[in-house]
Design an enzyme around this catalytic site. Sequence first.
Site, PDB file in Angstrom:
ATOM      1  CG  ASP A  44      24.144 -48.025 -25.743  1.00 58.53           C
ATOM      2  OD1 ASP A  44      24.768 -47.132 -26.342  1.00 58.53           O
ATOM      3  OD2 ASP A  44      24.304 -49.248 -25.969  1.00 58.53           O
ATOM      4  CD  GLU A  75      24.120 -55.203 -28.720  1.00 60.42           C
ATOM      5  OE1 GLU A  75      25.142 -55.038 -29.398  1.00 60.42           O
ATOM      6  OE2 GLU A  75      23.772 -54.427 -27.819  1.00 60.42           O
ATOM      7  CG  HIS A 127      19.688 -48.006 -31.958  1.00 52.97           C
ATOM      8  ND1 HIS A 127      20.085 -46.988 -32.774  1.00 52.97           N
ATOM      9  CD2 HIS A 127      20.826 -48.468 -31.389  1.00 52.97           C
ATOM     10  CE1 HIS A 127      21.396 -46.835 -32.703  1.00 52.97           C
ATOM     11  NE2 HIS A 127      21.869 -47.725 -31.862  1.00 52.97           N
ATOM     12  CE  LYS A 148      24.696 -58.478 -34.446  1.00 54.90           C
ATOM     13  NZ  LYS A 148      24.488 -57.251 -33.688  1.00 54.90           N
TER      14      LYS A 148
HETATM   15  O1  LIG Z   1      24.454 -47.848 -30.933  1.00 55.74           O
HETATM   16  C1  LIG Z   1      24.725 -48.940 -30.490  1.00 55.74           C
HETATM   17  O2  LIG Z   1      24.430 -50.020 -31.232  1.00 55.74           O
HETATM   18  C2  LIG Z   1      25.117 -51.251 -31.017  1.00 55.74           C
HETATM   19  C3  LIG Z   1      24.283 -52.317 -31.722  1.00 55.74           C
HETATM   20  O3  LIG Z   1      24.253 -52.031 -33.102  1.00 55.74           O
HETATM   21  P1  LIG Z   1      24.091 -53.202 -34.171  1.00 55.74           P
HETATM   22  O4  LIG Z   1      24.056 -52.483 -35.472  1.00 55.74           O
HETATM   23  O5  LIG Z   1      25.277 -54.101 -34.005  1.00 55.74           O
HETATM   24  O6  LIG Z   1      22.812 -53.904 -33.846  1.00 55.74           O
HETATM   25  C4  LIG Z   1      25.285 -51.562 -29.553  1.00 55.74           C
HETATM   26  O7  LIG Z   1      26.134 -52.688 -29.409  1.00 55.74           O
HETATM   27  C5  LIG Z   1      25.912 -50.371 -28.850  1.00 55.74           C
HETATM   28  O8  LIG Z   1      25.971 -50.624 -27.455  1.00 55.74           O
HETATM   29  C6  LIG Z   1      25.132 -49.123 -29.100  1.00 55.74           C
HETATM   30  O9  LIG Z   1      25.853 -47.990 -28.604  1.00 55.74           O
END
Ligand SMILES: O=C1O[C@H](COP(=O)(O)O)[C@@H](O)[C@H](O)[C@H]1O
Length: 481
Positions: free
Chosen positions: A232, A213, A237, A342
């Site tokens: 997080d 990111e 994820h 990103k």
């Molecule tokens: O769950 C989260 O995801 C975001 C990133 O998600 P994305 O769909 O933009 O890739 C992350 O920035 C955040 O810290 C986290 O809590």
Amino acid sequence: MLSNSCDMLVFGGTGDLALRKLLPALYYLHRDSRLPRDTRIIALARSNHTPEAYKTLAERHCRAQVARADFSEDTWRSFAERLDYLSMDASQSADFGRLGKHLGNDQERIRVYYLATAPDLFEDIASHLKLAGLVNARARIVLEKPIGHSLESAQAINAGIGAVFDEPQVFRIDHYLGKETVQNLMALRFANALFEPVWRAGHIDHVQISVCETLGVENRGAYYDHAGAMRDMIQNHLLQLLCLVAMEPPVRFDAESVRNEKVKVLEALKPITGFDVRDKTVRGQYAAGKIGGQEVPAYYFEKNVDNDSDTETLVAVQAEIDNWRWTGVPFYLRTGKRLARKTSEILIQFKPVPHQLFGNGEANQLLIRLQPEERISLQLMAKNPGKGMHLQPVELDLNLADAFNKQRHWDAYERLLLDVIEGDSTLFMRRDEVEAAWQWIDPIIKGWQQHYQRPRPYAAGSSGPEQLQHLLERHGRKWIE
Ligand SMILES: O=C1O[C@H](COP(=O)(O)O)[C@@H](O)[C@H](O)[C@H]1O
Ligand SMILES: NC(=O)C1=CN([C@@H]2O[C@H](COP(=O)(O)OP(=O)(O)OC[C@H]3O[C@@H](n4cnc5c(N)ncnc54)[C@H](OP(=O)(O)O)[C@@H]3O)[C@@H](O)[C@H]2O)C=CC1
């Protein structure tokens, strides 16, 4: 369109997630006539808004998030008629009596309780809902990640929720599972005969899963400084992506079959304990630097972050899966904030051919990109035109937006909210999955504490600390850039 009527109750309705993600997703579902006809959306939080003031707040956020061409005054007006706001303290049982009166006594409505609050409120909310008689067989509860901050706390939350809701009524959301390309990963693996024979240790050298990111911690310092990138992002994820790459073909595409296979992968993850954390993990924290030409502060100067914080904003882990298909194949996971670009992508690096007939080798890669654009590309070796046999990598490239006539892709939350209303939990995490993920994560965090592994600083806008490269280089590999 569904025929049932539905109440969507968003606890934490004034928060970042609700305003930035959930309401815009609901706006799109409304615009596309996908919500049950008389759906009501009721935002709940302690702040003292009138319903009208809340609608003004929601409109500002929806205008900012929804594509300009997709926002219309008429659609907004009809959407706003569904919207309501109730000020209440979700930690106070008495306030749920008031909520019950507000909702009325129609037992036929589907009630979705979306908990977009910190997880320490989850158990209280569930038990207060039950006490107020607001849970029947048609009720559903949606829990945001991360569920807890350790195995023990996740078990306590799951037990508290399980005392009120049956497992099929519980939707543990991981918005990565709502992304189109993530679902396409299953289509790629299980609808194309080409890949299955080579999808295993004998043919795959290693796998990389990267979620990089450019954003920093933004206004979420209070939460993030207690969580860090491991809780997080990796716990949910990235491990979910790993499961989809590594799982066996499910018998059916339904909630139990898919989740049975994912949990087997999580249970097969080789523990990383004690000194292993030094060899198999990297922690980083962003220092001051530049993103898109703009100066940005170091993490420890961000709002609500401790000046002496040793929370990691970047993690890389060398994961291994001890099972028949994957033993010996490293899965390198990496995620970080304030990096140069990103991108979210999965790289499958196949093994080189057994005999290098033409001298130079490499490529043999399958790249699945989730962000910024959704594409799948196969990197093959091909001959340079002209004399001799000089090879170079070329791409067989499938841009999913182009392939599907540039149709607007649903945002992950649109898809997942609709699944909740329809009661389909295939793309949600089951209780044992969440707990198996924590079971693997906890010893790594403990190892960092025991061996005092502080995060390595990296400049914002860079590609991370040099240790990140070492993790792969010592095995003769490198991260895809
Ligand atoms: O769950 C989260 O995801 C975001 C990133 O998600 P994305 O769909 O933009 O890739 C992350 O920035 C955040 O810290 C986290 O809590
Ligand atoms: N923001 C994001 O992008 C993502 C967030 N999440 C998760 O979603 C959840 C919410 O995150 P986020 O929106 O960022 O957090 P915020 O801090 O922005 O929002 C928290 C919300 O909870 C409300 N709240 C707090 N205490 C109470 C209470 N006692 N009673 C009623 N409402 C209360 C707050 O409103 P008020 O103060 O008015 O009561 C506010 O609306 C967290 O679990 C987070 O981990 C997950 C993925 C992404």
